[in-house]
Design an enzyme around this catalytic site. Structure first.
Site, short mmCIF file in Angstrom:
data_model
loop_
_atom_site.label_atom_id
_atom_site.label_comp_id
_atom_site.label_asym_id
_atom_site.label_seq_id
_atom_site.Cartn_x
_atom_site.Cartn_y
_atom_site.Cartn_z
N ASP A 208 0.85 -1.20 0.00
CA ASP A 208 0.00 0.00 0.00
C ASP A 208 0.88 1.24 0.00
OD1 ASP A 208 0.26 1.05 3.02
OD2 ASP A 208 0.18 -1.14 3.03
N ASP A 210 0.67 3.62 2.40
CA ASP A 210 0.47 4.19 3.73
C ASP A 210 -0.71 5.18 3.64
OD1 ASP A 210 1.48 3.86 6.42
OD2 ASP A 210 2.14 5.93 6.33
#
Length: 289
Positions: A208, A210
């Site tokens: 991802d 973040d």
């Protein structure tokens, strides 16, 4: 010395394919119980052990992982090289979910963990200026590239306490610091591996962005799990490639990882606590009488 590779698998790597004659075994440590039993077998001619960092079933939080017991237990069974595989968020546009990063630096922001085997009764200071083994890291890099995934050679890992993910302000701050990835588990693991004179490499599997990225918003656990499942086959293939590359006896580490305690112990022999010394029999047995 016979080479013995250990894989510490975090979220997304719960098993090692292709291990022959593999058995789970409990290993006792004076630092408590490890995260789980350790699975040991062979890949070709290389002895390979696997330790699930969170325990089978994911029972340990990043804070409750028994880091000292894990590294001590690996040292006790003869491990010489440790490759840590873990899920991480990215702070960089060009480091995308699905990519692998060969970590070469850390910023440790954890605060609720025991970070050293040493302490009152036997004090030691090891250098972690270069906290990973460049030789083992290069082997991991080459094995990862051979799987076809995008691999970034080098990156700074921000280790946070967790278990919550970052606030947006924190995420933006860490990005401004120049960090590349963020995770919760490689510290104090890397420091303890250095104290135990083990070669250590870290492979971050990006899941991802973040919470800093304007187009991706907050971390979504379902997205993380989906990306982890996609990375799993490449991670297992990478592990097999590392094991195949490390066949044969282990030479002295060119970076000196296996001699990290050479001049590190500061407490004079007559002042050392016998109980502390007994606990250090595996970690520091090479340099302690």
């Amino acid at each position: 010395m016979t080479r013995h590779l250990a894989i510490i698998g975090g979220s997304g790597l719960y098993q090692i394919d292709g291990l022959k004659d593999a058995t789970w075994a409990a290993v006792q440590s004076p630092f408590g119980a490890p995260s789980d039993e350790i699975l040991t077998g062979r890949i070709d001619t290389t002895t390979v052990s696997f330790l699930p960092r969170h325990g089978r079933g994911h029972v340990h939080t990043p804070t409750s992982i028994p880091y000292r017991a894990n590294i001590d237990a690996l040292k006790r069974i003869g491990v010489t090289d440790v490759v840590a595989v873990s899920a991480c968020g990215s702070f960089q546009e060009h480091m995308e979910p699905g990519d692998f990063v060969i970590v070469d630096q850390f910023i440790d922001r954890t605060f609720a963990r025991e970070k050293s085997f040493f302490g009152t009764g036997c004090v030691a200071h090891v250098s972690v200026a270069h906290p990973v083994c460049p030789v083992l890291s290069a082997t991991a890099r080459d094995a990862a590239k051979a799987t076809g995934v995008t691999v970034h050679d080098g990156g700074t890992y921000l280790a946070m306490e967790g278990p919550q993910f970052s606030s947006m302000a924190e995420s933006r701050m860490y990005r401004a610091w120049g960090c590349d990835v963020i995770g919760m588990t490689n510290m104090p693991e890397a420091k303890l591996a250095r104290e135990a004179e083990l070669c250590y490499a870290s492979v971050a599997m990006i899941t991802d962005f973040d919470s800093w990225h304007p187009d991706h918003g907050a971390v979504d656990i379902s997205q993380i799990i989906e990306t982890l499942h996609g990375n799993a086959a490449a991670a297992r293939a990478m592990v097999k490639g590392i094991a195949q590359a490390l066949s044969g006896d282990k030479p002295l580490c060119a970076a000196g990882c296996d001699r990290a305690l050479e001049h590190a112990i500061m407490t004079s022999p007559e002042a050392r606590d016998p109980d502390v010394m007994a606990r250090l029999d595996a970690v520091a047995g090479r340099v302690l009488p």
